[in-house]
Design an enzyme around this catalytic site. Structure first.
Site, PDB file in Angstrom:
ATOM      1  N   GLU A   1       0.793  -1.324  -0.063  1.00 48.02           N
ATOM      2  CA  GLU A   1       0.118   0.044   0.240  1.00 48.02           C
ATOM      3  C   GLU A   1       1.143   1.210  -0.107  1.00 48.02           C
ATOM      4  O   GLU A   1       0.481   1.968  -1.019  1.00 48.02           O
ATOM      5  CB  GLU A   1      -1.028   0.157   1.417  1.00 48.02           C
ATOM      6  CG  GLU A   1      -1.940  -1.225   1.250  1.00 48.02           C
ATOM      7  CD  GLU A   1      -2.584  -1.065   0.069  1.00 48.02           C
ATOM      8  OE1 GLU A   1      -2.799   0.266  -0.957  1.00 48.02           O
ATOM      9  OE2 GLU A   1      -3.414  -2.336  -0.907  1.00 48.02           O
TER      10      GLU A   1
ATOM     11  N   GLU B   1      -1.262  -2.636  -8.989  1.00 45.80           N
ATOM     12  CA  GLU B   1      -1.539  -4.336  -8.296  1.00 45.80           C
ATOM     13  C   GLU B   1       0.640  -4.227  -8.647  1.00 45.80           C
ATOM     14  O   GLU B   1       0.627  -5.275  -7.571  1.00 45.80           O
ATOM     15  CB  GLU B   1      -2.138  -3.896  -8.794  1.00 45.80           C
ATOM     16  CG  GLU B   1      -3.341  -3.973  -8.389  1.00 45.80           C
ATOM     17  CD  GLU B   1      -3.605  -3.125  -7.081  1.00 45.80           C
ATOM     18  OE1 GLU B   1      -3.591  -3.640  -5.852  1.00 45.80           O
ATOM     19  OE2 GLU B   1      -3.999  -2.016  -7.100  1.00 45.80           O
TER      20      GLU B   1
END
Length: 302
Positions: free
Chosen positions: A145, A219
């Site tokens: 993250e 991602e």
């Protein structure tokens, strides 16, 4: 003086895709607003004010709205010492300023990051994630993250999604309000008005596909950057496997509530199984992510 770049591995592929996406989205935006101005010539000041206001609101407030919608509650080091300690270690490894730290009361095991920049960044983990992961697994997820913040792809996704939101709003207004009712059919402006719902739908579809393509790559980029930063790709792979497996045990109602924020999450609430569904997915498949981490692990072992 600007702060030095973080120690996260740079990703030229991600940078190139972000620049390309922003260029194409900007081009679509110019065409879309141009069509609106041509069709509604007498209302151009209103159009400019509305589109400009929506863009500013999307850029400045979308991260806060998303965090609020996902139930993020900022916590202090005293309230969540382990979570803060993990973030502190990642910040030290990456040479980054510490973001705001939050917890979301949800049994859905997940994490997300929001913010236009490192200064406004917020990293949040759900109670379901904190309860299920081991410390090294949690570190891998949070490093993932934090890489979104370091690479600034969170801000790009926020801006890129604006046109799709605007096109969707205009499409609904056009269909519900009937833009062209007051225009004769042989009037060029009337024809443009009739085309607004169609053009809006096409713009929405293109912007949706562009943001989905960028989302899937970012991602994979975040997985790669997190694995290289922590030096433990196996821990991140373990977290991915565990979280994806636990999703099947979460009540469908809870997953439905989380689904609108899939693009922000570490793992999507629902994973596409069919090839067509994967085209519209915000995340690569679990197999793709694990395969990449396996290759990184092999490279690091050498």
């Amino acid at each position: 003086m600007p702060r030095a770049r973080s120690r996260y591995a740079p990703d030229r592929g991600l940078t190139g895709r972000m620049v390309t996406t922003m260029f194409l989205i900007g081009l679509l935006y110019v065409v879309f607003v141009g069509v609106l101005l041509a069709a509604l010539r007498g209302s151009w000041p209103v159009i400019l004010v509305i589109t400009g206001g929506l863009f500013i609101a999307q850029f400045w407030f979308s991260d806060r709205i998303a965090a609020y919608g996902m139930g993020a509650r900022e916590v202090t080091p005293e309230q969540a010492p382990e979570l803060h300690g993990t973030i502190d270690r990642i910040c030290a490894l990456a040479d980054m300023p510490k973001p705001k730290v939050a917890i979301a009361e949800s049994d859905v095991p997940n994490a997300f990051a929001t913010g236009r920049s490192e200064r406004t960044a917020l990293v949040c983990a759900t109670t379901g994630l904190l309860r299920r992961l081991e410390p090294e697994e949690l570190e891998g997820v949070l490093a993932h993250e934090m890489s979104h913040v370091a690479h600034r792809d969170v801000a790009v996704m926020t801006i890129a999604s604006f046109l799709g939101v605007l096109a969707g709003i205009v499409t609904r207004i056009a269909l519900w309000g009937g833009f062209a009712r007051s225009r004769p059919g042989n009037d060029p402006a009337g024809i443009l008005l009739l085309l607004i719902p169609l053009i809006s739908a096409v713009v929405y579809a293109i912007s949706f596909l562009l943001t989905r393509l960028l989302s899937r790559y970012r991602e994979l980029s975040a997985d790669r950057a997190a694995a290289l930063l922590t030096g433990r790709p196996s821990a991140l792979a373990s977290a991915l496997t565990k979280v994806s497996g636990q999703m099947a045990r979460i009540p469908t109602e809870d997953l439905r509530k989380a689904e609108p924020y899939n693009a922000f999450y570490f793992v999507p609430a629902f994973s596409a199984k069919e090839s067509l569904g994967r085209l519209f997915s915000s995340h690569p498949t679990l197999e793709q992510r694990l395969d990449q981490l396996s290759r990184i692990s092999a490279d690091l072992s050498r």
